[in-house]
Design a protein around this motif. Structure first.
Motif, mmCIF file in Angstrom:
data_model
loop_
_atom_site.group_PDB
_atom_site.id
_atom_site.type_symbol
_atom_site.label_atom_id
_atom_site.label_comp_id
_atom_site.label_asym_id
_atom_site.label_seq_id
_atom_site.Cartn_x
_atom_site.Cartn_y
_atom_site.Cartn_z
ATOM 1 N N LYS A 207 0.704 -1.333 0.435
ATOM 2 C CA LYS A 207 0.042 0.129 0.224
ATOM 3 C C LYS A 207 0.466 1.206 0.139
ATOM 4 C CE LYS A 207 -3.797 -2.013 1.961
ATOM 5 N NZ LYS A 207 -4.614 -1.506 3.791
ATOM 6 N N GLY A 208 1.773 1.502 0.592
ATOM 7 C CA GLY A 208 2.828 2.371 0.614
ATOM 8 C C GLY A 208 1.961 3.207 2.166
ATOM 9 N N VAL A 209 2.983 4.526 2.756
ATOM 10 C CA VAL A 209 2.507 5.314 3.628
ATOM 11 C C VAL A 209 1.706 6.168 3.722
ATOM 12 C CG1 VAL A 209 4.815 4.739 4.476
ATOM 13 C CG2 VAL A 209 4.675 6.500 3.742
ATOM 14 N N ASP A 210 1.211 6.534 4.596
ATOM 15 C CA ASP A 210 -0.155 7.657 4.544
ATOM 16 C C ASP A 210 0.574 9.033 4.527
ATOM 17 O OD1 ASP A 210 -2.727 5.949 5.414
ATOM 18 O OD2 ASP A 210 -1.914 5.439 7.083
ATOM 19 N N VAL A 211 1.381 9.296 5.315
ATOM 20 C CA VAL A 211 2.730 10.715 5.356
ATOM 21 C C VAL A 211 4.330 10.803 5.662
ATOM 22 C CG1 VAL A 211 2.714 12.170 6.594
ATOM 23 C CG2 VAL A 211 0.498 11.999 6.649
ATOM 24 N N ILE A 212 4.466 11.040 4.422
ATOM 25 C CA ILE A 212 6.576 11.172 4.599
ATOM 26 C C ILE A 212 6.447 12.429 4.399
ATOM 27 C CG2 ILE A 212 8.494 10.900 3.312
ATOM 28 C CD1 ILE A 212 6.723 9.036 1.409
ATOM 29 N N LEU A 213 7.508 13.049 6.178
ATOM 30 C CA LEU A 213 7.649 13.915 6.269
ATOM 31 C C LEU A 213 9.671 14.040 5.583
ATOM 32 C CD1 LEU A 213 8.013 16.892 7.618
ATOM 33 C CD2 LEU A 213 8.907 16.011 9.401
ATOM 34 N N ASP A 214 9.817 14.806 4.630
ATOM 35 C CA ASP A 214 11.599 14.751 3.680
ATOM 36 C C ASP A 214 11.853 16.224 3.666
ATOM 37 O OD1 ASP A 214 13.305 13.620 1.944
ATOM 38 O OD2 ASP A 214 12.246 15.234 0.790
ATOM 39 N N HIS A 215 13.152 15.941 4.210
ATOM 40 C CA HIS A 215 13.657 17.178 4.050
ATOM 41 C C HIS A 215 15.094 16.858 2.763
ATOM 42 C CE1 HIS A 215 16.310 14.404 6.064
ATOM 43 N NE2 HIS A 215 17.521 15.151 5.640
ATOM 44 N N ILE A 216 15.083 15.896 1.763
ATOM 45 C CA ILE A 216 15.936 15.826 0.835
ATOM 46 C C ILE A 216 15.527 16.685 -0.217
ATOM 47 C CG2 ILE A 216 17.434 14.457 -0.938
ATOM 48 C CD1 ILE A 216 18.054 13.819 2.191
ATOM 49 N N GLY A 217 14.210 16.252 -0.527
ATOM 50 C CA GLY A 217 13.477 17.179 -2.168
ATOM 51 C C GLY A 217 14.342 16.586 -2.934
ATOM 52 N N ALA A 218 14.543 17.323 -4.395
ATOM 53 C CA ALA A 218 14.311 16.595 -5.293
ATOM 54 C C ALA A 218 15.000 15.398 -5.672
ATOM 55 C CB ALA A 218 15.239 17.994 -6.067
ATOM 56 N N SER A 219 15.870 15.140 -5.099
ATOM 57 C CA SER A 219 16.120 13.258 -5.493
ATOM 58 C C SER A 219 15.621 13.007 -5.239
ATOM 59 C CB SER A 219 18.098 13.300 -5.240
ATOM 60 O OG SER A 219 18.110 13.446 -3.701
ATOM 61 N N TYR A 220 14.122 12.684 -3.787
ATOM 62 C CA TYR A 220 13.769 11.919 -3.477
ATOM 63 C C TYR A 220 12.021 11.605 -3.818
ATOM 64 C CZ TYR A 220 16.751 9.792 0.286
ATOM 65 O OH TYR A 220 17.847 8.928 1.052
ATOM 66 N N LEU A 221 12.186 13.213 -4.253
ATOM 67 C CA LEU A 221 10.716 13.039 -5.058
ATOM 68 C C LEU A 221 10.304 12.365 -5.250
ATOM 69 C CD1 LEU A 221 8.178 14.642 -4.804
ATOM 70 C CD2 LEU A 221 8.944 16.161 -6.586
ATOM 71 N N LYS A 222 11.243 10.984 -6.729
ATOM 72 C CA LYS A 222 9.749 10.351 -7.278
ATOM 73 C C LYS A 222 9.700 9.076 -6.506
ATOM 74 C CE LYS A 222 10.057 7.854 -11.062
ATOM 75 N NZ LYS A 222 10.389 6.556 -10.970
ATOM 76 N N ARG A 223 10.702 9.247 -5.678
ATOM 77 C CA ARG A 223 10.233 7.704 -4.880
ATOM 78 C C ARG A 223 9.871 7.615 -4.010
ATOM 79 N NH1 ARG A 223 17.124 6.145 -3.395
ATOM 80 N NH2 ARG A 223 17.156 8.708 -4.265
ATOM 81 N N ASN A 224 9.351 9.044 -3.194
ATOM 82 C CA ASN A 224 8.542 9.369 -2.380
ATOM 83 C C ASN A 224 7.826 9.066 -2.382
ATOM 84 O OD1 ASN A 224 10.160 9.855 0.081
ATOM 85 N ND2 ASN A 224 10.181 12.730 -0.112
ATOM 86 N N LEU A 225 6.392 9.608 -3.874
ATOM 87 C CA LEU A 225 5.444 9.892 -4.753
ATOM 88 C C LEU A 225 5.150 8.202 -4.608
ATOM 89 C CD1 LEU A 225 5.941 12.748 -6.841
ATOM 90 C CD2 LEU A 225 4.700 12.524 -4.719
ATOM 91 N N GLU A 226 6.291 6.739 -5.118
ATOM 92 C CA GLU A 226 6.241 5.687 -5.238
ATOM 93 C C GLU A 226 5.714 5.142 -3.706
ATOM 94 O OE1 GLU A 226 9.531 4.313 -7.270
ATOM 95 O OE2 GLU A 226 9.094 5.424 -8.530
ATOM 96 N N SER A 227 6.095 5.603 -2.855
ATOM 97 C CA SER A 227 6.530 5.282 -1.248
ATOM 98 C C SER A 227 4.814 5.401 -0.912
ATOM 99 C CB SER A 227 7.566 5.502 -0.236
ATOM 100 O OG SER A 227 8.678 5.412 -1.297
ATOM 101 N N LEU A 228 3.922 6.193 -1.266
ATOM 102 C CA LEU A 228 2.709 6.797 -0.351
ATOM 103 C C LEU A 228 1.427 6.141 -1.342
ATOM 104 C CD1 LEU A 228 2.601 10.276 -1.030
ATOM 105 C CD2 LEU A 228 3.010 9.544 1.005
ATOM 106 N N ASN A 229 0.592 5.617 -0.271
ATOM 107 C CA ASN A 229 -0.835 4.927 -0.272
ATOM 108 C C ASN A 229 -1.599 5.479 -0.557
ATOM 109 O OD1 ASN A 229 -2.638 3.206 0.988
ATOM 110 N ND2 ASN A 229 -3.060 3.732 2.502
ATOM 111 N N PHE A 230 -3.221 5.247 -0.881
ATOM 112 C CA PHE A 230 -3.491 6.227 -1.908
ATOM 113 C C PHE A 230 -4.056 7.540 -0.929
ATOM 114 C CE2 PHE A 230 -4.373 2.689 -4.673
ATOM 115 C CZ PHE A 230 -5.211 3.917 -5.372
ATOM 116 N N ASP A 231 -4.275 8.372 -1.163
ATOM 117 C CA ASP A 231 -4.988 9.592 -0.517
ATOM 118 C C ASP A 231 -3.993 10.622 0.475
ATOM 119 O OD1 ASP A 231 -7.687 10.651 -1.528
ATOM 120 O OD2 ASP A 231 -7.951 8.481 0.649
#
Length: 325
Positions: A207-231
């Motif tokens: 499923k992925g996680v519900d909330v991500i708090l990130d300080h990395i930015g650009a290099s993590y953006l695509k992977r962060n979005l892949e790691s998110l659950n619906f909503d």
């Protein structure tokens, strides 16, 4: 008074302690005799000349402090001379005294020393305003914080657990991950040897996680979005991995994802006062109950600010680094 001055934009060696004028305080401000201040990554960017203070703010470094109120403005009624407080600042913490709007003060929580309270305002206000006020992390949800051993990370782990979330973290060493585990993290990922997207999917049944708090930015953006659950909600608070990237918007559309970003320093005084009030109401009880504790790595005298910055920029520390005048 003594304060740390940036003699010219550059490395830690440009930080020098000098005699400067005491700050003037306005009718709605108090003057604090500083007991301690804490380092933040933003301080290193200001030192390099790429993160100037907001208009009207102190030119000196330091986005939080603790201390004793030495004087109060005419319009201040909640606080009095002698009160022990910690404060969210727009600047000026690397000094013996600082002027602060009254709405940005917090009482020192029982059970926390006046010195260690300097480690709380920036992380508490950042984590509560982003993860809870805006991303609405709630009990039973899953939460990923990158840099779990940082000041923000160590605080976010504890606060998310206190609120009933399942917590995922990334960090760059087994030692750091062990500390995260001790603070309550449920799933710990070494980003140097493991793929956090894969681990998140494995641990959440795809499923992925519900909330991500990130300080990395650009290099993590695509992977962060892949790691998110619906909503799912991604909150970006830094750009250590770059500020420019490209995404396929269909990734957001298909899973109803929310992408948010904000900083604290440039918010209005009124907005900061709202956040500080919410922190006192919602976060301070967790600290008083002993469920959330300051994580302090090392104390330096104010005169050794350059050495403290050198340590911060190695990223070997866990939790907060404090300067003590």
């Amino acid at each position: 008074m003594k304060a740390i001055v940036i003699t010219s934009p550059g490395g830690p060696e440009v930080l020098k302690i000098q005699e400067v004028d005491e700050p003037q305080f306005k009718d709605d401000e108090v003057l604090i005799k500083v007991e301690a201040t804490a380092l933040n990554r933003a301080d290193t960017f200001q030192r390099k000349g790429v993160y100037p203070p907001p208009k009207g703010a102190s030119e000196y470094l330091g986005l939080e402090c603790s201390g004793t109120i030495e004087a109060v403005g005419k319009a201040v009624s909640k606080w009095k001379i002698g009160d022990q407080v910690c404060a969210l600042l727009s600047g000026g913490g690397y000094a013996e005294k600082v002027a602060v709007p009254a709405g940005q003060l917090l009482p020192v929580p029982p059970g926390v020393s006046l010195k260690d309270a300097a480690s709380l305002p920036e992380v508490a206000c950042t984590v509560w305003s982003t993860t809870f006020m805006m991303s609405r992390l709630s009990a039973g949800e899953t939460f990923l914080v990158h840099g779990g051993s940082s000041g923000i990370g160590t605080f976010a782990i504890q606060m998310a657990k206190y609120q009933g979330a399942r917590v995922f973290v990334t960090a760059g060493s087994d030692e750091k991950l062990a500390v995260c585990k001790d603070l309550g993290a449920d799933v710990c990922v070494n980003y140097k040897t493991d793929d956090f997207v894969k681990r998140v999917k494995e641990e959440t049944g795809g499923k992925g996680v519900d909330v991500i708090l990130d300080h990395i930015g650009a290099s993590y953006l695509k992977r962060n979005l892949e790691s998110l659950n619906f909503d799912g909600r991604l909150f970006i608070i830094g750009t250590m991995g770059g500020s420019v990237t490209e995404i396929d918007l269909r990734a957001l559309l298909s899973r109803r994802l929310t992408l948010q970003s904000a900083g604290l320093r440039y918010r209005s005084t009124e907005n900061k006062a709202v956040i500080v009030s919410e922190v006192e109401k919602n976060v301070w009880p967790a600290i008083v109950a002993g469920k959330v504790k300051p994580v302090i790595y090392k104390y330096f005298p104010l005169s050794e600010a350059a050495e403290a910055h050198q340590l911060l920029e190695t990223s070997v520390h866990i939790g907060k680094i404090l300067l003590v005048p």
